[in-house]
Design a protein around this motif. Structure first.
Motif, PDB file in Angstrom:
ATOM      1  N   PRO A   1      24.927 -34.019   7.026  1.00 29.47           N
ATOM      2  CA  PRO A   1      24.798 -33.680   9.351  1.00 29.47           C
ATOM      3  C   PRO A   1      25.836 -33.555   9.199  1.00 29.47           C
ATOM      4  CG  PRO A   1      24.032 -35.761   8.234  1.00 29.47           C
ATOM      5  CD  PRO A   1      24.672 -34.620   7.292  1.00 29.47           C
ATOM      6  N   PHE A   2      26.178 -33.492  10.923  1.00 33.11           N
ATOM      7  CA  PHE A   2      27.865 -33.240  11.092  1.00 33.11           C
ATOM      8  C   PHE A   2      27.789 -33.708  12.643  1.00 33.11           C
ATOM      9  CE2 PHE A   2      25.667 -28.773  11.259  1.00 33.11           C
ATOM     10  CZ  PHE A   2      25.895 -28.956  12.524  1.00 33.11           C
ATOM     11  N   GLU A   3      28.627 -34.116  13.858  1.00 30.44           N
ATOM     12  CA  GLU A   3      28.514 -34.459  15.135  1.00 30.44           C
ATOM     13  C   GLU A   3      28.268 -33.301  15.668  1.00 30.44           C
ATOM     14  OE1 GLU A   3      28.143 -37.408  16.385  1.00 30.44           O
ATOM     15  OE2 GLU A   3      28.043 -38.119  14.253  1.00 30.44           O
ATOM     16  N   PRO A   4      27.108 -33.442  16.435  1.00 28.71           N
ATOM     17  CA  PRO A   4      27.232 -31.438  17.581  1.00 28.71           C
ATOM     18  C   PRO A   4      28.218 -31.178  18.147  1.00 28.71           C
ATOM     19  CG  PRO A   4      26.003 -33.094  18.032  1.00 28.71           C
ATOM     20  CD  PRO A   4      26.082 -33.960  16.792  1.00 28.71           C
ATOM     21  N   ASN A   5      29.358 -32.448  18.648  1.00 27.67           N
ATOM     22  CA  ASN A   5      30.777 -32.130  19.072  1.00 27.67           C
ATOM     23  C   ASN A   5      31.527 -31.865  18.416  1.00 27.67           C
ATOM     24  OD1 ASN A   5      29.778 -33.532  21.729  1.00 27.67           O
ATOM     25  ND2 ASN A   5      30.950 -35.587  21.294  1.00 27.67           N
TER      26      ASN A   5
ATOM     27  N   GLY B   1      26.981 -23.479  27.419  1.00 26.24           N
ATOM     28  CA  GLY B   1      27.035 -22.533  27.814  1.00 26.24           C
ATOM     29  C   GLY B   1      28.537 -21.453  26.896  1.00 26.24           C
ATOM     30  N   ILE B   2      28.059 -21.001  25.583  1.00 30.31           N
ATOM     31  CA  ILE B   2      28.750 -20.503  25.040  1.00 30.31           C
ATOM     32  C   ILE B   2      27.172 -18.808  24.568  1.00 30.31           C
ATOM     33  CG2 ILE B   2      29.308 -19.314  22.900  1.00 30.31           C
ATOM     34  CD1 ILE B   2      30.205 -22.617  22.758  1.00 30.31           C
ATOM     35  N   ARG B   3      27.092 -17.670  24.467  1.00 29.08           N
ATOM     36  CA  ARG B   3      26.347 -16.944  24.457  1.00 29.08           C
ATOM     37  C   ARG B   3      26.452 -16.601  23.360  1.00 29.08           C
ATOM     38  NH1 ARG B   3      28.037 -11.109  26.473  1.00 29.08           N
ATOM     39  NH2 ARG B   3      30.029 -11.363  25.067  1.00 29.08           N
ATOM     40  N   THR B   4      25.047 -16.987  22.480  1.00 28.25           N
ATOM     41  CA  THR B   4      24.560 -17.116  21.503  1.00 28.25           C
ATOM     42  C   THR B   4      23.289 -16.268  20.746  1.00 28.25           C
ATOM     43  OG1 THR B   4      25.600 -19.324  21.098  1.00 28.25           O
ATOM     44  CG2 THR B   4      24.237 -19.002  19.171  1.00 28.25           C
ATOM     45  N   ARG B   5      23.529 -15.960  19.623  1.00 27.14           N
ATOM     46  CA  ARG B   5      22.453 -14.837  19.031  1.00 27.14           C
ATOM     47  C   ARG B   5      22.308 -15.237  17.499  1.00 27.14           C
ATOM     48  NH1 ARG B   5      22.333  -8.476  18.026  1.00 27.14           N
ATOM     49  NH2 ARG B   5      20.454  -7.938  17.587  1.00 27.14           N
ATOM     50  N   ALA B   6      20.843 -15.700  17.007  1.00 30.80           N
ATOM     51  CA  ALA B   6      20.824 -16.215  15.881  1.00 30.80           C
ATOM     52  C   ALA B   6      20.108 -15.273  14.850  1.00 30.80           C
ATOM     53  CB  ALA B   6      20.119 -17.191  16.078  1.00 30.80           C
ATOM     54  N   PHE B   7      20.822 -15.548  13.528  1.00 36.23           N
ATOM     55  CA  PHE B   7      20.210 -14.479  12.698  1.00 36.23           C
ATOM     56  C   PHE B   7      19.144 -15.256  11.338  1.00 36.23           C
ATOM     57  CE2 PHE B   7      23.445 -12.583  15.062  1.00 36.23           C
ATOM     58  CZ  PHE B   7      22.593 -11.041  15.270  1.00 36.23           C
ATOM     59  N   ALA B   8      18.347 -14.510  10.902  1.00 34.41           N
ATOM     60  CA  ALA B   8      17.636 -15.751   9.668  1.00 34.41           C
ATOM     61  C   ALA B   8      18.679 -15.688   8.037  1.00 34.41           C
ATOM     62  CB  ALA B   8      16.048 -15.564   9.974  1.00 34.41           C
ATOM     63  N   SER B   9      19.116 -14.208   8.423  1.00 40.67           N
ATOM     64  CA  SER B   9      19.184 -14.038   6.662  1.00 40.67           C
ATOM     65  C   SER B   9      20.773 -13.244   7.066  1.00 40.67           C
ATOM     66  CB  SER B   9      18.383 -13.217   5.789  1.00 40.67           C
ATOM     67  OG  SER B   9      18.325 -12.156   6.085  1.00 40.67           O
ATOM     68  N   GLY B  10      22.206 -13.236   5.820  1.00 39.82           N
ATOM     69  CA  GLY B  10      22.445 -12.776   6.125  1.00 39.82           C
ATOM     70  C   GLY B  10      22.604 -10.722   6.093  1.00 39.82           C
TER      71      GLY B  10
ATOM     72  N   LEU C   1      21.242 -22.570  18.245  1.00 36.12           N
ATOM     73  CA  LEU C   1      21.524 -21.245  19.006  1.00 36.12           C
ATOM     74  C   LEU C   1      21.018 -22.537  20.209  1.00 36.12           C
ATOM     75  CD1 LEU C   1      20.843 -18.759  18.753  1.00 36.12           C
ATOM     76  CD2 LEU C   1      18.331 -19.004  19.223  1.00 36.12           C
ATOM     77  N   CYS C   2      20.451 -23.898  20.333  1.00 34.86           N
ATOM     78  CA  CYS C   2      20.898 -24.318  21.757  1.00 34.86           C
ATOM     79  C   CYS C   2      21.682 -25.525  21.855  1.00 34.86           C
ATOM     80  CB  CYS C   2      19.361 -25.682  21.648  1.00 34.86           C
ATOM     81  SG  CYS C   2      17.277 -25.451  21.482  1.00 34.86           S
ATOM     82  N   LEU C   3      22.023 -25.639  21.057  1.00 42.24           N
ATOM     83  CA  LEU C   3      23.241 -26.493  20.911  1.00 42.24           C
ATOM     84  C   LEU C   3      24.679 -25.301  22.149  1.00 42.24           C
ATOM     85  CD1 LEU C   3      25.527 -29.323  20.589  1.00 42.24           C
ATOM     86  CD2 LEU C   3      25.434 -28.038  18.680  1.00 42.24           C
ATOM     87  N   LEU C   4      24.820 -24.556  20.718  1.00 42.05           N
ATOM     88  CA  LEU C   4      25.589 -24.151  21.622  1.00 42.05           C
ATOM     89  C   LEU C   4      25.449 -23.069  23.620  1.00 42.05           C
ATOM     90  CD1 LEU C   4      26.494 -22.154  18.247  1.00 42.05           C
ATOM     91  CD2 LEU C   4      28.316 -23.804  19.246  1.00 42.05           C
ATOM     92  N   ARG C   5      24.421 -22.696  23.308  1.00 41.07           N
ATOM     93  CA  ARG C   5      24.332 -22.486  24.822  1.00 41.07           C
ATOM     94  C   ARG C   5      24.034 -23.301  25.696  1.00 41.07           C
ATOM     95  NH1 ARG C   5      18.734 -18.458  23.235  1.00 41.07           N
ATOM     96  NH2 ARG C   5      19.516 -16.610  22.481  1.00 41.07           N
ATOM     97  N   ALA C   6      23.802 -24.308  25.370  1.00 41.17           N
ATOM     98  CA  ALA C   6      23.632 -25.536  26.585  1.00 41.17           C
ATOM     99  C   ALA C   6      25.321 -25.705  26.623  1.00 41.17           C
ATOM    100  CB  ALA C   6      23.378 -26.875  25.776  1.00 41.17           C
TER     101      ALA C   6
END
Length: 261
Positions: A106-110, A27-36, A20-25
């Motif tokens: 793990p993956f690279e943020p970029n 500039g991408i509008r992001t919303r998170a959910f804990a499950s399907g 959530l923090c990575l995408l919002r930082a």
């Protein structure tokens, strides 16, 4: 770029918050959910979005999320899958289901940013294409039946002469219809008109001449300029061009003999 949304689905609180923090930082509008189930119970009412989902989750795994989303939105919402379990059969299954990418933790943020940005750019392209198609359809609706025939013949590559021949009208009348088509379709040139035809999926069914053959055949059977038997059309009347007499002192084409003086 249109302000599309990104929805993150992950049961791990720490991972979900970091995504959530990575995408919002960025500039991408992001919303998170804990499950399907939480995602589908509160399904976002937006025209287009990108979904980033984990695979191994209790209750509803990532594969089921992809299946349900496909049933609701088809392939219009791109899905990016992230997982800490690099299993080749699962990766193949997810890619066949239509996911955009399969990223291992793990993956690279970029890397994630690049994939998500690419998905959003694809959404923009799709949106522009839909709008252009709608505009073209509105312009096509302005055409009369005869103008529609001329339009389809033009994007098939037929010349004015062959359109006139097939439609039993004069070349001058074709020019008038052609001008009206260009005006109503708001096409600056023939190339622009052809692009509109491609956007509208034209020609769905090639226009038929009165002889019952597709107009596209006119590209394959054009007679030689000036050849005897050429069928000309003018003012709605058809006639044949007379054979050109041989010039005295010259060899007749194909005869192998000299014409008598």
């Amino acid at each position: 770029m249109t302000d599309h949304s990104v929805f993150v689905i992950d049961d791990d609180d720490a991972v979900r918050d970091s995504l959530l923090c990575l995408l919002r930082a960025d500039g991408i509008r992001t919303r998170a959910f804990a499950s399907g189930p939480q995602f589908f119970d509160n399904f976002p009412d937006v025209p287009s979005a990108c979904v980033v989902t984990d695979v191994r989750m209790p209750g509803m795994d990532g594969a089921e999320v992809v299946r349900r989303l496909k049933a609701l939105k088809g392939h219009s919402w791109p899905v990016v899958v992230i997982t800490g379990h690099a299993e080749v059969p699962l990766a193949v299954q997810m890619m066949k289901a239509g996911v955009v990418d399969y990223i291992e933790k793990p993956f690279e943020p970029n890397r994630l940013i690049e994939v998500v940005r690419g998905s959003l750019a694809h959404l923009d392209d799709e949106l522009l294409h839909r709008k252009a198609t709608e505009v073209t359809a509105q312009r096509l609706a302005r055409l009369t039946p005869r103008e529609s025939e001329v339009f389809q013949a033009l994007i098939e590559g037929c010349s004015n002469k062959h359109i006139a021949n097939d439609l039993r009208i004069s070349p001058r009348t074709v020019e008038i219809f052609r001008s009206k088509v260009m005006e109503k379709m708001e096409a600056a040139n023939l190339s622009a008109l052809i692009r509109m035809g491609l956007q509208a999926g034209q020609p769905r069914n090639p226009p038929l001449s009165l002889a019952g053959r597709p107009m596209r055949d006119c590209l394959q059977d054009r007679p030689r300029p000036g050849a005897a038997g050429d069928r000309l059309v003018a003012d709605g009347r058809a006639y044949s061009r007379p054979a050109t007499p041989a010039t005295p002192g010259r060899t007749s084409r194909g005869s192998g003999t000299r014409a008598r003086p």
